[in-house]
Motif scaffolding. Structure first.
Motif, PDB file in Angstrom:
ATOM      1  N   HIS A 127      24.605  10.981  34.018  1.00  0.00           N
ATOM      2  CA  HIS A 127      23.868  10.299  35.085  1.00  0.00           C
ATOM      3  C   HIS A 127      22.375  10.174  34.763  1.00  0.00           C
ATOM      4  CE1 HIS A 127      22.993   8.920  39.143  1.00  0.00           C
ATOM      5  NE2 HIS A 127      22.028   9.822  39.216  1.00  0.00           N
ATOM      6  N   ASN A 128      21.873  11.102  33.958  1.00  0.00           N
ATOM      7  CA  ASN A 128      20.440  11.103  33.623  1.00  0.00           C
ATOM      8  C   ASN A 128      20.105  10.248  32.401  1.00  0.00           C
ATOM      9  OD1 ASN A 128      19.782  12.954  35.732  1.00  0.00           O
ATOM     10  ND2 ASN A 128      20.573  14.621  34.460  1.00  0.00           N
ATOM     11  N   PHE A 129      21.109   9.580  31.820  1.00  0.00           N
ATOM     12  CA  PHE A 129      20.884   8.808  30.596  1.00  0.00           C
ATOM     13  C   PHE A 129      21.315   7.355  30.795  1.00  0.00           C
ATOM     14  CE2 PHE A 129      21.457  13.219  29.403  1.00  0.00           C
ATOM     15  CZ  PHE A 129      20.405  13.439  28.515  1.00  0.00           C
ATOM     16  N   LYS A 130      20.607   6.451  30.123  1.00  0.00           N
ATOM     17  CA  LYS A 130      20.910   5.025  30.193  1.00  0.00           C
ATOM     18  C   LYS A 130      20.926   4.430  28.786  1.00  0.00           C
ATOM     19  CE  LYS A 130      20.697   5.202  34.713  1.00  0.00           C
ATOM     20  NZ  LYS A 130      21.929   5.141  35.539  1.00  0.00           N
ATOM     21  N   THR A 131      21.686   3.351  28.616  1.00  0.00           N
ATOM     22  CA  THR A 131      21.704   2.636  27.345  1.00  0.00           C
ATOM     23  C   THR A 131      20.297   2.143  27.001  1.00  0.00           C
ATOM     24  OG1 THR A 131      23.984   1.917  27.716  1.00  0.00           O
ATOM     25  CG2 THR A 131      22.692   0.699  26.091  1.00  0.00           C
ATOM     26  N   GLY A 132      19.902   2.358  25.734  1.00  0.00           N
ATOM     27  CA  GLY A 132      18.574   1.966  25.273  1.00  0.00           C
ATOM     28  C   GLY A 132      17.517   3.034  25.435  1.00  0.00           C
ATOM     29  N   MET A 133      17.860   4.110  26.094  1.00  0.00           N
ATOM     30  CA  MET A 133      16.894   5.186  26.323  1.00  0.00           C
ATOM     31  C   MET A 133      16.634   5.961  25.035  1.00  0.00           C
ATOM     32  SD  MET A 133      17.217   8.363  29.058  1.00  0.00           S
ATOM     33  CE  MET A 133      17.239   7.260  30.470  1.00  0.00           C
ATOM     34  N   LYS A 134      15.374   6.328  24.798  1.00  0.00           N
ATOM     35  CA  LYS A 134      14.990   7.170  23.670  1.00  0.00           C
ATOM     36  C   LYS A 134      14.894   8.616  24.162  1.00  0.00           C
ATOM     37  CE  LYS A 134      12.313   3.536  21.347  1.00  0.00           C
ATOM     38  NZ  LYS A 134      10.971   3.159  20.820  1.00  0.00           N
ATOM     39  N   VAL A 135      15.627   9.498  23.504  1.00  0.00           N
ATOM     40  CA  VAL A 135      15.668  10.897  23.919  1.00  0.00           C
ATOM     41  C   VAL A 135      15.668  11.802  22.693  1.00  0.00           C
ATOM     42  CG1 VAL A 135      16.899  10.408  26.062  1.00  0.00           C
ATOM     43  CG2 VAL A 135      18.185  10.911  23.991  1.00  0.00           C
ATOM     44  N   GLN A 136      15.508  13.087  22.938  1.00  0.00           N
ATOM     45  CA  GLN A 136      15.576  14.065  21.854  1.00  0.00           C
ATOM     46  C   GLN A 136      16.880  14.842  21.970  1.00  0.00           C
ATOM     47  OE1 GLN A 136      12.949  17.767  21.464  1.00  0.00           O
ATOM     48  NE2 GLN A 136      12.065  16.446  19.874  1.00  0.00           N
ATOM     49  N   GLY A 137      17.518  15.085  20.841  1.00  0.00           N
ATOM     50  CA  GLY A 137      18.757  15.845  20.817  1.00  0.00           C
ATOM     51  C   GLY A 137      18.717  16.924  19.754  1.00  0.00           C
TER      52      GLY A 137
END
Length: 256
Positions: free
Chosen positions: A191-201
């Motif tokens: 729910h906290n993520f969207k397509t195209g979003m830049k995140v750290q993993g």
């Protein structure tokens, strides 16, 4: 179990009148007779006579073994208040154990969420104290959906947590626990993520055939990116969410 207060955030002197509650304190010393001196969470001091320290690990005389008593120094213990005379408190850990054991044998249910504190960590999992020294085991694979090499990547000794009952052996009084259920479902995490979003993993593992590399976005949410040489387990990486497949519960990632 409704009266259990495994880890109260704070309580006042008048709370001590409710002697059915369970409190927590730290053992300051063990005397020559193996009685424990406990500092309560609101700063008072109590004495736990040797015969009140344990209900399970007993010697041939029916008393808690001496190493149980000495091994509690500088550690937290849960207790009930057996007697109160002014500020003089007589404490019992044994009464807590008896109540927890009885609760496990009669009322505890698979799927139930309970309070716990991490007491010991091994390569294969962790032992969680659910009250008065009664422990359950959570295997490493039940600590998170994302695969980890050591439980220390998720929890630490002394940590207070919510834990889910996975299996109960009522006759033996043993239980297996799971932590990952408390970290949210796939739907709750995505729910906290969207397509195209830049995140750290975090890099968790690579496919043997090098088809891809698994990246942890949250402990209970993992995505896959194309294989890239030179990445190490546990390394933090920047990724872009390429696609979210809600039907298959899969996330495709692009490494930056």
């Amino acid at each position: 179990m409704n009266a259990f207060k495994f880890f109260p955030e704070g309580w006042k002197n008048e709370d001590l009148e409710n002697t059915n509650d369970i409190f927590q304190g730290i053992v300051e010393k063990c005397d020559q007779n193996y009685n424990l001196y406990v500092k309560t969470e609101n700063g008072l001091e109590g004495i736990m006579p040797r015969q009140e320290v344990d209900a399970v690990n007993l010697d041939e005389n029916g008393l808690p073994k001496t190493n149980i008593c000495t091994g509690k120094v500088h550690k937290y213990v849960q207790y009930k208040i057996k007697e109160k005379n002014g500020d003089n408190l007589i404490l019992s850990r044994k009464d807590v154990q008896k109540e927890v054991i009885e609760y496990i044998k009669s009322d505890l249910q698979v799927g139930q969420t309970i309070n716990g504190i991490v007491k010991n960590i091994t390569p294969y999992g962790a032992f969680i104290d659910i009250g008065g020294g009664v422990v359950g085991l959570v295997h490493i694979e039940d600590l998170s959906v994302a695969r980890i090499k050591t439980p220390y990547e998720r929890i630490k000794i002394g940590q207070k947590l919510k834990i889910v009952v996975k299996y109960i052996d009522r006759e033996a009084g043993k239980i297996n626990l799971s932590y990952k259920e408390t970290l949210g479902t796939w739907e709750e995490n995505i729910h906290n993520f969207k397509t195209g979003m830049k995140v750290q993993g975090i890099v968790r593992e690579t496919e043997k055939n090098k088809n891809g590399i698994f990246i942890e976005l949250t402990p209970n949410l993992v995505g896959m990116a194309e294989y890239k040489y030179g990445l190490d387990y546990g390394e933090k990486v920047d990724v872009v969410i390429k696609k979210i497949d809600y039907d298959k519960k899969k996330v495709k990632l692009i490494l930056n």
